[in-house]
Design a protein around this motif. Structure first.
Motif, short mmCIF file in Angstrom:
data_model
loop_
_atom_site.label_atom_id
_atom_site.label_comp_id
_atom_site.label_asym_id
_atom_site.label_seq_id
_atom_site.Cartn_x
_atom_site.Cartn_y
_atom_site.Cartn_z
N GLY A 71 0.79 -1.23 0.00
CA GLY A 71 0.00 0.00 0.00
C GLY A 71 0.81 1.27 0.00
N VAL A 72 2.10 1.19 -0.37
CA VAL A 72 2.96 2.38 -0.43
C VAL A 72 3.16 2.75 -1.90
N PHE A 73 2.84 4.01 -2.23
CA PHE A 73 2.90 4.41 -3.64
C PHE A 73 3.75 5.65 -3.89
N ARG A 74 4.55 6.06 -2.93
CA ARG A 74 5.45 7.21 -3.10
C ARG A 74 4.69 8.45 -3.59
N THR A 75 3.64 8.80 -2.90
CA THR A 75 2.85 9.95 -3.34
C THR A 75 3.43 11.27 -2.85
N GLY A 76 4.42 11.21 -1.95
CA GLY A 76 5.04 12.45 -1.47
C GLY A 76 5.71 13.21 -2.60
N GLU A 77 5.69 14.54 -2.52
CA GLU A 77 6.25 15.34 -3.59
C GLU A 77 7.48 16.14 -3.12
N ALA A 78 8.13 15.66 -2.07
CA ALA A 78 9.27 16.39 -1.52
C ALA A 78 10.52 16.13 -2.35
N VAL A 79 10.53 16.62 -3.59
CA VAL A 79 11.62 16.33 -4.52
C VAL A 79 12.95 16.88 -4.03
N ASP A 80 12.92 17.95 -3.23
CA ASP A 80 14.19 18.51 -2.73
C ASP A 80 14.77 17.66 -1.60
N HIS A 81 14.04 16.63 -1.18
CA HIS A 81 14.54 15.69 -0.18
C HIS A 81 14.59 14.27 -0.76
N GLN A 82 14.79 14.15 -2.06
CA GLN A 82 14.67 12.86 -2.73
C GLN A 82 15.65 11.82 -2.19
N ALA A 83 16.88 12.23 -1.91
CA ALA A 83 17.87 11.26 -1.41
C ALA A 83 17.42 10.68 -0.07
N GLN A 84 16.90 11.52 0.80
CA GLN A 84 16.42 11.03 2.10
C GLN A 84 15.19 10.15 1.94
N LEU A 85 14.31 10.54 1.03
CA LEU A 85 13.12 9.72 0.78
C LEU A 85 13.50 8.34 0.24
N ASP A 86 14.51 8.31 -0.63
CA ASP A 86 14.95 7.01 -1.16
C ASP A 86 15.47 6.12 -0.04
N LEU A 87 16.20 6.70 0.91
CA LEU A 87 16.69 5.93 2.05
C LEU A 87 15.53 5.42 2.90
N ILE A 88 14.54 6.29 3.12
CA ILE A 88 13.36 5.90 3.90
C ILE A 88 12.65 4.73 3.23
N HIS A 89 12.40 4.86 1.94
CA HIS A 89 11.67 3.80 1.23
C HIS A 89 12.49 2.51 1.17
N ARG A 172 0.77 -4.91 16.01
CA ARG A 172 0.95 -3.46 16.00
C ARG A 172 1.99 -3.10 14.93
N ILE A 173 1.84 -1.89 14.39
CA ILE A 173 2.84 -1.39 13.46
C ILE A 173 4.11 -1.12 14.27
N SER A 174 5.24 -1.60 13.80
CA SER A 174 6.48 -1.46 14.58
C SER A 174 6.84 0.02 14.75
N PRO A 175 7.40 0.39 15.90
CA PRO A 175 7.80 1.78 16.13
C PRO A 175 8.76 2.30 15.06
N ARG A 176 9.67 1.43 14.59
CA ARG A 176 10.62 1.87 13.56
C ARG A 176 9.88 2.21 12.27
N TYR A 177 8.92 1.39 11.88
CA TYR A 177 8.18 1.66 10.65
C TYR A 177 7.36 2.94 10.80
N GLN A 178 6.75 3.14 11.96
CA GLN A 178 6.00 4.37 12.21
C GLN A 178 6.91 5.60 12.12
N ALA A 179 8.12 5.46 12.66
CA ALA A 179 9.07 6.58 12.63
C ALA A 179 9.45 6.94 11.19
N LEU A 180 9.60 5.93 10.35
CA LEU A 180 9.94 6.19 8.94
C LEU A 180 8.82 6.93 8.22
#
Length: 204
Positions: A71-89, A172-180
């Motif tokens: 259910g994750v589709f990368r709908t965020g548009e924070a293109v100026d944070h793309q490197a960090q988003l790639d690490l998160i995903h 429960r959703i793991s705390p680490r996943y929630q933090a991401l």
């Protein structure tokens, strides 16, 4: 006596000629076979290269499919944070693939079968994770500049509801996943705030 020897020699010479002809034909056939083998080998090498290339192209799609199924589709548009988003995903994919995005479940027996119980927990875990991710995607889509706190609360409520509704499975959703996912919200909110600030500067 000499005539017999001459005839014997002639017979031997004919036998030698026959053998030489046979060897010549065998050599031609061997050359032809070797040529066909070499051609087939080259074609096989080319096919293997094409297969490896296709596999290399398919790998990123398979990785992306891991997120989509959860259910994750990368709908965020924070293109100026793309490197960090790639690490998160990337870390989200790892948690999903290893089953660490959802915690709990424990040992469950269903109809006297531990295996059936495990499958039931896995199905519920996948359903809960997809539900949580659906809410996270909605938060990302509806996020506005200055709306980070409200989005965080909404995502926290979703995690709490999942823990409550999982019942005896105690999932429960793991705390680490929630933090991401929360960090993904923060990056998107920061991007939206920057855009809003830029528009205000232009307007003034």
């Amino acid at each position: 006596m000499l005539g017999r020897k001459n005839r014997r020699i002639a017979e031997l010479e004919r036998a030698v000629e026959g053998l030489q002809s046979l060897l010549s034909r065998s050599g031609e056939a061997r050359t032809e076979v070797l040529g066909e083998v070499a051609t087939a080998g080259a074609e096989l090498a080319a096919l293997r290269h094409r297969i490896e290339t296709a596999r290399a192209e398919l790998t990123p799609l398979k990785e992306e499919l891991v997120l989509h199924r959860a259910g994750v589709f990368r709908t965020g548009e924070a293109v100026d944070h793309q490197a960090q988003l790639d690490l998160i995903h990337g870390e989200m994919k790892t948690l999903i693939k290893t089953g660490a995005a959802v915690e709990g479940g424990g040992q469950v027996t269903c109809n006297g079968s531990d295996a059936t119980g495990r499958r039931l927990v896995e199905d519920w875990s996948a359903l809960m994770l997809r539900s949580y991710n659906g809410e996270a995607e909605n938060c990302l889509r509806m996020l506005r500049a200055g709306g980070l706190d409200a989005a965080r609360r909404r995502l926290d409520r979703a995690a709490s509801a999942i823990a409550r509704l999982s019942g005896t499975f105690a999932l429960r959703i793991s705390p680490r996943y929630q933090a991401l996912r929360a960090y993904e919200l923060e990056l998107t909110a920061d991007h939206l705030q920057r855009k809003a600030d830029g528009r205000r500067r232009i307007a003034s």
